[in-house]
Design a protein around this motif. Structure first.
Motif, short mmCIF file in Angstrom:
data_model
loop_
_atom_site.label_atom_id
_atom_site.label_comp_id
_atom_site.label_asym_id
_atom_site.label_seq_id
_atom_site.Cartn_x
_atom_site.Cartn_y
_atom_site.Cartn_z
N ARG A 1 -98.78 -21.02 47.63
CA ARG A 1 -98.95 -21.71 46.35
C ARG A 1 -99.25 -20.65 45.30
O ARG A 1 -99.55 -19.49 45.62
N THR A 2 -99.14 -21.04 44.04
CA THR A 2 -99.45 -20.12 42.96
C THR A 2 -100.95 -20.09 42.73
O THR A 2 -101.56 -21.12 42.44
N VAL A 3 -101.54 -18.92 42.89
CA VAL A 3 -102.99 -18.77 42.80
C VAL A 3 -103.40 -18.49 41.36
O VAL A 3 -102.76 -17.71 40.66
N ASN A 4 -104.48 -19.14 40.91
CA ASN A 4 -105.08 -18.82 39.61
C ASN A 4 -105.92 -17.56 39.80
O ASN A 4 -106.95 -17.58 40.48
N LEU A 5 -105.47 -16.46 39.20
CA LEU A 5 -106.10 -15.17 39.47
C LEU A 5 -107.56 -15.14 39.03
O LEU A 5 -108.41 -14.57 39.73
N GLU B 1 -109.88 -17.64 41.24
CA GLU B 1 -110.04 -17.26 42.65
C GLU B 1 -110.33 -15.76 42.82
O GLU B 1 -110.23 -15.22 43.91
N ARG B 2 -110.70 -15.11 41.73
CA ARG B 2 -111.16 -13.71 41.74
C ARG B 2 -110.14 -12.79 42.41
O ARG B 2 -110.49 -11.95 43.22
N VAL B 3 -108.89 -12.98 42.05
CA VAL B 3 -107.81 -12.17 42.62
C VAL B 3 -107.45 -11.04 41.65
O VAL B 3 -107.25 -11.27 40.45
N ASP B 4 -107.39 -9.82 42.17
CA ASP B 4 -107.06 -8.67 41.34
C ASP B 4 -105.56 -8.50 41.17
O ASP B 4 -105.09 -8.07 40.11
N ALA C 1 -104.28 -9.84 35.74
CA ALA C 1 -104.75 -10.62 34.60
C ALA C 1 -104.83 -9.83 33.30
O ALA C 1 -104.59 -10.37 32.23
N SER C 2 -105.18 -8.54 33.37
CA SER C 2 -105.41 -7.81 32.13
C SER C 2 -105.23 -6.31 32.34
O SER C 2 -105.51 -5.78 33.41
#
Length: 302
Positions: free
Chosen positions: A130-134, A137-140, A271-272
């Motif tokens: 699934r598409t994870v919300n970075l 869910e603290r994903v780098d 994310a950034s």
């Protein structure tokens, strides 16, 4: 009030789902945890948690505040790390997400090599289909194979992901071998829920060709369809990286070599760009190097 500690307490309570469990994890008293939460709520100006005797849950304000607290704690950690180690030295843990099939078939050995190259690092893998919300869910870093990028995220292209139409010798012996892409409409095609479920797209001699397909099996995980194809269930459209070993062994045969399935791109998504950790930069550089050196990505199977 030490606001960073208060944020840490809030994040831990949200993760643990309990003030008592958070207190144990942080080696604090329950009363101290309650005090930090109350002071953080006073500073934010809103209640962050619904508290009942049976359940603890985030309020609307708490849901908005939680990812920001995670970001603040991450920034604080980055500042501390940069003061303790040389700026360009990869260190710490990288939380990475990818699909189950990509993680199992390809990324696991790559990440092992990365960890040997940078002994001060660790990788926490989240493999989901699934598409994870970075942020939530603290994903780098997310490794995604797609042609539709989220405009709110930063993406670095790692490689082109090519596909191959394939089937087992047993299936072809029983049902015949398609000679043209249009012949696929007469076969049992195993379809992937997230890509080309009812329409497979090709290019032949520079001309696009789209073929309606269907069959008795569909799945949201391509490795399930690959295993089904090996066992003679039907024809599958697979990433070259996943099918290449089976094609070399003869368990699968590549079909329709004159037709090039629509290409996808593989991206590293984060994310950034602000305060990018050295470990994230090193991982992106490493993956570009590895993907481009591997013929299972660089050339299609025929």
């Amino acid at each position: 009030m030490d606001r960073l500690i208060a944020m840490q307490v809030f994040v831990e309570v949200a993760d643990q789902g309990s003030l008592t469990a958070a207190a144990d994890k942080l080696d604090m008293s329950r009363a101290m945890v309650s005090r930090y939460l109350a002071e953080l709520e006073a500073w934010v100006g809103a209640r962050l948690l619904h508290r009942t005797t049976r359940k603890l849950s985030l309020t609307s304000a708490g849901s908005d505040t939680l990812p920001r607290c995670r970001q603040m704690l991450g920034m604080a950690s980055d500042i501390q790390a940069s003061a303790m180690t040389p700026e360009n030295t990869p260190r710490g843990t990288l939380r990475l997400t990818c699909s189950m099939s990509l993680g199992q078939a390809y990324l696991a050995p790559l990440l092992t090599r990365f960890l040997k190259r940078y002994p001060g690092t660790a990788v926490d893998m989240l493999m989901v289909d699934r598409t994870v919300n970075l942020i939530e869910e603290r994903v780098d870093l997310a490794i995604r194979i797609t042609n539709a990028l989220d405009p709110n995220l930063i993406a670095r292209k790692l490689a082109v992901c090519r596909s191959v139409v394939c089937a087992s010798p047993a299936y072809l012996k029983e049902h015949g071998t398609p000679k043209t892409a249009e012949d696929l409409a007469l076969h049992n095609c195993l379809t992937y829920s997230y890509f080309g479920k009812s329409l497979w797209e090709f290019e032949k001699d520079g001309v696009p060709v789209a073929v309606p397909v269907g069959g008795n099996m569909s799945a949201n995980e391509s490795s399930v369809l690959l295993e089904a194809a090996v066992n003679g269930a039907g024809i599958s459209l697979q990433p070259v990286y996943a099918a290449s070993g089976l094609l070399r062994s003869g368990k699968l045969r590549a079909l329709l070599g004159e037709y090039q399935p629509r290409e996808m791109s593989i991206y590293g998504v984060y994310a950034s760009r602000r305060q990018m950790p050295a470990i994230l930069r090193a991982m992106l550089d490493f993956l570009v190097e590895e993907f481009n050196a591997d013929t299972d990505w660089a050339t299609p199977a025929v």
